[in-house]
Design a protein around this motif. Structure first.
Motif, PDB file in Angstrom:
ATOM      1  N   GLY A  33      -1.871   7.492  -7.776  1.00 34.46           N
ATOM      2  CA  GLY A  33      -1.770   6.038  -7.807  1.00 34.46           C
ATOM      3  C   GLY A  33      -2.379   5.453  -9.072  1.00 34.46           C
ATOM      4  O   GLY A  33      -3.428   5.911  -9.531  1.00 34.46           O
ATOM      5  N   HIS A  34      -1.698   4.452  -9.643  1.00 36.47           N
ATOM      6  CA  HIS A  34      -2.197   3.746 -10.824  1.00 36.47           C
ATOM      7  C   HIS A  34      -2.621   2.354 -10.396  1.00 36.47           C
ATOM      8  O   HIS A  34      -1.826   1.623  -9.804  1.00 36.47           O
ATOM      9  N   GLY A  35      -3.861   1.970 -10.709  1.00 31.85           N
ATOM     10  CA  GLY A  35      -4.325   0.616 -10.407  1.00 31.85           C
ATOM     11  C   GLY A  35      -4.605   0.449  -8.918  1.00 31.85           C
ATOM     12  O   GLY A  35      -4.861   1.418  -8.190  1.00 31.85           O
ATOM     13  N   HIS A  36      -4.523  -0.799  -8.462  1.00 34.95           N
ATOM     14  CA  HIS A  36      -4.934  -1.118  -7.098  1.00 34.95           C
ATOM     15  C   HIS A  36      -3.943  -2.077  -6.433  1.00 34.95           C
ATOM     16  O   HIS A  36      -3.128  -2.704  -7.100  1.00 34.95           O
ATOM     17  N   GLY A  37      -4.089  -2.179  -5.113  1.00 37.78           N
ATOM     18  CA  GLY A  37      -3.363  -3.175  -4.343  1.00 37.78           C
ATOM     19  C   GLY A  37      -1.849  -3.034  -4.454  1.00 37.78           C
ATOM     20  O   GLY A  37      -1.307  -1.943  -4.568  1.00 37.78           O
ATOM     21  N   LEU A  38      -1.188  -4.202  -4.433  1.00 38.78           N
ATOM     22  CA  LEU A  38       0.276  -4.210  -4.470  1.00 38.78           C
ATOM     23  C   LEU A  38       0.798  -3.603  -5.773  1.00 38.78           C
ATOM     24  O   LEU A  38       1.834  -2.930  -5.808  1.00 38.78           O
ATOM     25  N   TRP A  39       0.071  -3.829  -6.861  1.00 38.37           N
ATOM     26  CA  TRP A  39       0.465  -3.259  -8.161  1.00 38.37           C
ATOM     27  C   TRP A  39       0.620  -1.738  -8.043  1.00 38.37           C
ATOM     28  O   TRP A  39       1.610  -1.171  -8.481  1.00 38.37           O
ATOM     29  N   ARG A  40      -0.390  -1.094  -7.432  1.00 35.32           N
ATOM     30  CA  ARG A  40      -0.328   0.368  -7.256  1.00 35.32           C
ATOM     31  C   ARG A  40       0.894   0.757  -6.420  1.00 35.32           C
ATOM     32  O   ARG A  40       1.609   1.707  -6.757  1.00 35.32           O
ATOM     33  N   GLN A  41       1.153  -0.024  -5.355  1.00 33.34           N
ATOM     34  CA  GLN A  41       2.233   0.346  -4.448  1.00 33.34           C
ATOM     35  C   GLN A  41       3.626   0.080  -5.039  1.00 33.34           C
ATOM     36  O   GLN A  41       4.603   0.648  -4.565  1.00 33.34           O
ATOM     37  N   LEU A  42       3.692  -0.783  -6.058  1.00 34.84           N
ATOM     38  CA  LEU A  42       4.997  -1.042  -6.690  1.00 34.84           C
ATOM     39  C   LEU A  42       5.322  -0.042  -7.795  1.00 34.84           C
ATOM     40  O   LEU A  42       6.486   0.123  -8.178  1.00 34.84           O
ATOM     41  N   GLN A  43       4.294   0.618  -8.337  1.00 32.78           N
ATOM     42  CA  GLN A  43       4.528   1.498  -9.482  1.00 32.78           C
ATOM     43  C   GLN A  43       5.516   2.641  -9.213  1.00 32.78           C
ATOM     44  O   GLN A  43       6.301   3.003 -10.101  1.00 32.78           O
ATOM     45  N   PRO A  44       5.505   3.253  -8.010  1.00 37.55           N
ATOM     46  CA  PRO A  44       6.505   4.301  -7.777  1.00 37.55           C
ATOM     47  C   PRO A  44       7.946   3.804  -7.952  1.00 37.55           C
ATOM     48  O   PRO A  44       8.835   4.586  -8.274  1.00 37.55           O
ATOM     49  N   ILE A  45       8.174   2.501  -7.745  1.00 35.56           N
ATOM     50  CA  ILE A  45       9.517   1.942  -7.930  1.00 35.56           C
ATOM     51  C   ILE A  45       9.717   1.488  -9.381  1.00 35.56           C
ATOM     52  O   ILE A  45      10.752   1.767  -9.995  1.00 35.56           O
ATOM     53  N   LEU A  46       8.708   0.806  -9.960  1.00 35.85           N
ATOM     54  CA  LEU A  46       8.889   0.177 -11.276  1.00 35.85           C
ATOM     55  C   LEU A  46       8.739   1.163 -12.431  1.00 35.85           C
ATOM     56  O   LEU A  46       9.383   1.006 -13.473  1.00 35.85           O
ATOM     57  N   THR A 237      -8.258  11.208  -5.885  1.00 38.04           N
ATOM     58  CA  THR A 237      -7.252  10.286  -6.423  1.00 38.04           C
ATOM     59  C   THR A 237      -6.198  10.023  -5.358  1.00 38.04           C
ATOM     60  O   THR A 237      -5.429  10.922  -5.009  1.00 38.04           O
ATOM     61  N   ILE A 238      -6.137   8.800  -4.866  1.00 35.05           N
ATOM     62  CA  ILE A 238      -5.144   8.511  -3.814  1.00 35.05           C
ATOM     63  C   ILE A 238      -3.764   8.368  -4.433  1.00 35.05           C
ATOM     64  O   ILE A 238      -3.621   8.173  -5.642  1.00 35.05           O
ATOM     65  N   ASP A 239      -2.746   8.438  -3.598  1.00 35.60           N
ATOM     66  CA  ASP A 239      -1.369   8.376  -4.092  1.00 35.60           C
ATOM     67  C   ASP A 239      -0.944   6.921  -4.339  1.00 35.60           C
ATOM     68  O   ASP A 239      -1.741   5.986  -4.185  1.00 35.60           O
ATOM     69  N   GLY A 240       0.316   6.732  -4.705  1.00 33.55           N
ATOM     70  CA  GLY A 240       0.805   5.396  -5.021  1.00 33.55           C
ATOM     71  C   GLY A 240       1.393   4.660  -3.834  1.00 33.55           C
ATOM     72  O   GLY A 240       1.827   3.516  -3.988  1.00 33.55           O
ATOM     73  N   VAL A 241       1.414   5.265  -2.657  1.00 36.82           N
ATOM     74  CA  VAL A 241       2.073   4.619  -1.514  1.00 36.82           C
ATOM     75  C   VAL A 241       1.154   4.353  -0.327  1.00 36.82           C
ATOM     76  O   VAL A 241       1.527   3.616   0.585  1.00 36.82           O
ATOM     77  N   SER A 242      -0.035   4.929  -0.298  1.00 32.12           N
ATOM     78  CA  SER A 242      -0.960   4.690   0.823  1.00 32.12           C
ATOM     79  C   SER A 242      -1.219   3.191   0.968  1.00 32.12           C
ATOM     80  O   SER A 242      -1.582   2.524  -0.002  1.00 32.12           O
ATOM     81  N   PRO A 243      -1.038   2.640   2.185  1.00 31.91           N
ATOM     82  CA  PRO A 243      -1.208   1.187   2.317  1.00 31.91           C
ATOM     83  C   PRO A 243      -2.655   0.716   2.193  1.00 31.91           C
ATOM     84  O   PRO A 243      -2.886  -0.419   1.788  1.00 31.91           O
ATOM     85  N   ASP A 244      -3.622   1.558   2.549  1.00 31.33           N
ATOM     86  CA  ASP A 244      -5.025   1.116   2.544  1.00 31.33           C
ATOM     87  C   ASP A 244      -5.852   2.103   1.717  1.00 31.33           C
ATOM     88  O   ASP A 244      -6.039   3.252   2.128  1.00 31.33           O
ATOM     89  N   GLU A 245      -6.337   1.636   0.576  1.00 30.24           N
ATOM     90  CA  GLU A 245      -7.049   2.536  -0.346  1.00 30.24           C
ATOM     91  C   GLU A 245      -8.315   3.112   0.276  1.00 30.24           C
ATOM     92  O   GLU A 245      -8.624   4.297   0.099  1.00 30.24           O
ATOM     93  N   THR A 246      -9.056   2.283   1.021  1.00 31.26           N
ATOM     94  CA  THR A 246     -10.325   2.737   1.601  1.00 31.26           C
ATOM     95  C   THR A 246     -10.089   3.849   2.622  1.00 31.26           C
ATOM     96  O   THR A 246     -10.794   4.859   2.645  1.00 31.26           O
ATOM     97  N   VAL A 247      -9.075   3.652   3.457  1.00 31.73           N
ATOM     98  CA  VAL A 247      -8.748   4.661   4.466  1.00 31.73           C
ATOM     99  C   VAL A 247      -8.321   5.961   3.793  1.00 31.73           C
ATOM    100  O   VAL A 247      -8.745   7.064   4.172  1.00 31.73           O
ATOM    101  N   ALA A 248      -7.479   5.848   2.770  1.00 30.88           N
ATOM    102  CA  ALA A 248      -6.996   7.050   2.079  1.00 30.88           C
ATOM    103  C   ALA A 248      -8.141   7.788   1.395  1.00 30.88           C
ATOM    104  O   ALA A 248      -8.236   9.019   1.455  1.00 30.88           O
ATOM    105  N   GLN A 249      -9.043   7.037   0.770  1.00 31.19           N
ATOM    106  CA  GLN A 249     -10.207   7.650   0.118  1.00 31.19           C
ATOM    107  C   GLN A 249     -11.075   8.381   1.136  1.00 31.19           C
ATOM    108  O   GLN A 249     -11.562   9.477   0.874  1.00 31.19           O
TER     109      GLN A 249
END
Ligand SMILES: [Zn+2]
Length: 288
Positions: A33-46, A237-249
């Motif tokens: 995953g790159h960055g945080h929040g929605l930005w991180r979750q959009l990167q796999p598409i963008l 390093t969490i992935d780019g699609v996990s909805p909750d960074e804290t949970v994934a960490q």
């Protein structure tokens, strides 16, 4: 066809097969995953930065109580995905031939559909439930919350495609027990012998689970998409699609704690080195 790799457990009664059901190509920003929040979750598409093709493993545990399949891999259906969905259109490609599906590969190992008593799904993404039609006689388990998440329009938007499931598919919710396993507060035994155990590994999806095979002092962890790589688990390093960074960490930290407690051969679904690690019985090395 890719050769299946296997490894016997120490008592010789349990054998684990790594079955490569074709390959998938995703973006680097999905693996790490790159960055945080929605930005991180959009990167796999963008992002335009595709990773190399990676394997899609399904796992078969030959056990005296019956064969347990963990995830069913990809299928040829995945070569034509719904184009209305931006993720399917822009962020993923599959490569698989019919004989690479899990059913034909198991048959070539001498494992027929009636030999498989149990299928456990780490989660219900399309490259984990793609081979369900090959198991008409098995009990199929998944997390109850994961099953609920797939339904309706929201399920489709989240990238689940339940309309592709076999008509008879009726997964049973895995019954979590309040018995800890290592750092995991809940677990579920998958064998009477208690040597194959599911543990919750939320992150990649909110109710993702992993399966652990105990082998004397060692353990083999069939990790699904808890991380895409062993290296990203070790680095946290969490992935780019996990909805909750804290949970994934927190899950990656739990897995590292597990690896520190006992030698753990860590096998994510898409790690190009998973089969080699299983074959060589190479445990993850956690730096303290
Ligand atoms: Zn997934």
């Amino acid at each position: 066809m890719s050769a299946a790799v296997d490894s016997f457990c120490k008592d010789k009664h349990v054998r684990i097969h790594a079955i490569e059901t074709g390959r998938v190509r995703i973006k680097e920003a999905q693996i790490e995953g790159h960055g945080h929040g929605l930005w991180r979750q959009l990167q796999p598409i963008l992002s335009q930065d595709w990773a190399d093709w990676t394997p899609v493993y399904a796992w078969a545990i030959e056990h005296p109580e019956g064969v347990i399949v963990v995830d069913t891999g990809s299928s040829v259906q995945l070569k034509s995905l719904p184009r209305w969905h931006p993720y399917f259109q822009c962020a993923v490609r599959f490569d698989i031939a019919p004989e690479q599906e899990v059913g034909p590969q198991l048959r070539s190992l001498g494992i027929g559909p009636r030999d498989v008593k149990t299928v456990v799904l780490t989660h219900l993404h399309i490259d984990h439930d793609g081979g369900l039609a090959h198991f008409p006689h098995a009990r199929i388990f998944a997390s109850s919350d994961e099953i609920a998440r797939t339904s309706g329009i929201s399920g489709a938007i989240l990238g689940y495609l339940p309309q592709r499931w076999p008509k008879r598919f009726n997964p049973e919710p895995l019954a979590w027990e309040a018995s800890p396993y290592g750092p995991f507060v809940r677990s579920a035994r998958l064998t009477k012998a208690g040597d194959v155990i599911a543990v919750p590994t939320p992150g990649h999806t909110p109710s993702h689970l992993s399966v652990i095979v105990c082998d004397g002092e060692d353990q083999i962890m069939l990790a699904g998409d808890a991380s895409y790589l062993e290296t990203t688990m070790l680095s946290g390093t969490i992935d780019g699609v996990s909805p909750d960074e804290t949970v994934a960490q927190a899950t990656l930290a739990n897995i590292r704690a597990l690896c520190a407690q006992r030698p753990t051969i860590y096998l994510p679904t898409h790690d190009p080195k998973s089969a080699e690690r299983l074959h060589e019985r190479r445990a993850a090395t956690v730096r303290s």
